[in-house]
Motif scaffolding. Structure first.
Motif, mmCIF file in Angstrom:
data_model
loop_
_atom_site.group_PDB
_atom_site.id
_atom_site.type_symbol
_atom_site.label_atom_id
_atom_site.label_comp_id
_atom_site.label_asym_id
_atom_site.label_seq_id
_atom_site.Cartn_x
_atom_site.Cartn_y
_atom_site.Cartn_z
ATOM 1 N N ASN A 29 11.336 -22.737 98.969
ATOM 2 C CA ASN A 29 11.911 -22.881 100.312
ATOM 3 C C ASN A 29 13.133 -22.289 100.292
ATOM 4 O O ASN A 29 13.530 -21.166 101.493
ATOM 5 N N ILE A 33 14.315 -18.755 102.587
ATOM 6 C CA ILE A 33 15.409 -18.575 103.624
ATOM 7 C C ILE A 33 16.277 -17.612 103.268
ATOM 8 O O ILE A 33 16.971 -16.763 104.171
ATOM 9 N N GLY A 38 16.934 -16.748 106.954
ATOM 10 C CA GLY A 38 16.669 -17.702 107.772
ATOM 11 C C GLY A 38 18.000 -18.626 107.805
ATOM 12 O O GLY A 38 18.915 -18.398 107.290
ATOM 13 N N GLU A 39 17.817 -19.502 108.956
ATOM 14 C CA GLU A 39 18.840 -20.631 109.035
ATOM 15 C C GLU A 39 18.862 -21.726 108.183
ATOM 16 O O GLU A 39 17.841 -22.072 107.682
ATOM 17 N N TRP A 40 20.144 -22.197 107.463
ATOM 18 C CA TRP A 40 20.258 -22.955 106.331
ATOM 19 C C TRP A 40 19.821 -24.540 106.915
ATOM 20 O O TRP A 40 19.380 -25.560 106.110
ATOM 21 N N THR A 41 19.661 -24.625 108.203
ATOM 22 C CA THR A 41 18.988 -25.793 108.847
ATOM 23 C C THR A 41 17.498 -26.267 108.308
ATOM 24 O O THR A 41 17.075 -27.358 108.222
ATOM 25 N N GLU A 42 17.042 -24.983 107.993
ATOM 26 C CA GLU A 42 15.550 -25.003 107.841
ATOM 27 C C GLU A 42 15.268 -25.850 106.206
ATOM 28 O O GLU A 42 14.240 -26.323 105.971
ATOM 29 N N MET A 45 14.793 -29.225 107.875
ATOM 30 C CA MET A 45 13.862 -29.280 108.889
ATOM 31 C C MET A 45 12.399 -29.117 108.265
ATOM 32 O O MET A 45 11.496 -29.599 109.002
ATOM 33 N N SER A 46 12.360 -28.315 107.267
ATOM 34 C CA SER A 46 11.019 -28.249 106.702
ATOM 35 C C SER A 46 10.351 -29.068 105.612
ATOM 36 O O SER A 46 9.668 -28.647 104.752
#
Length: 76
Positions: A29, A33, A38-42, A45-46
């Motif tokens: 994951n 990212i 992608g955003e590091w909040t993923e 969130m994922s």
């Protein structure tokens, strides 16, 4: 009917195998990212997807381990 007894050592082994699956999926994951910017909040969130993928990988590894154990028993 006989009782099924699972040793503490076997439980620890299975927990470590599952933890390794979770870590591998989380690293995958993080790689995605970074790769797709992608955003590091993923990462947080994922987590549901990571755990789901970890369970699937754990089950696939379990099936593979059963097949190998069966083959080993046949040739023994």
């Amino acid at each position: 009917m006989k009782d099924l007894v699972i040793s503490g050592k076997r439980i620890k082994t299975e927990i470590w195998v599952f933890v390794a699956c979770v870590v591998a999926m989380e690293l995958l994951n993080i790689y995605s990212i970074i790769r797709y910017r992608g955003e590091w909040t993923e990462v947080i969130m994922s987590i549901g997807y990571v755990v789901t993928a970890s369970v699937i990988v754990y089950l696939l590894i379990g099936v593979l381990r059963l097949i190998v154990a069966g083959i080993m028993k046949i040739f023994k």
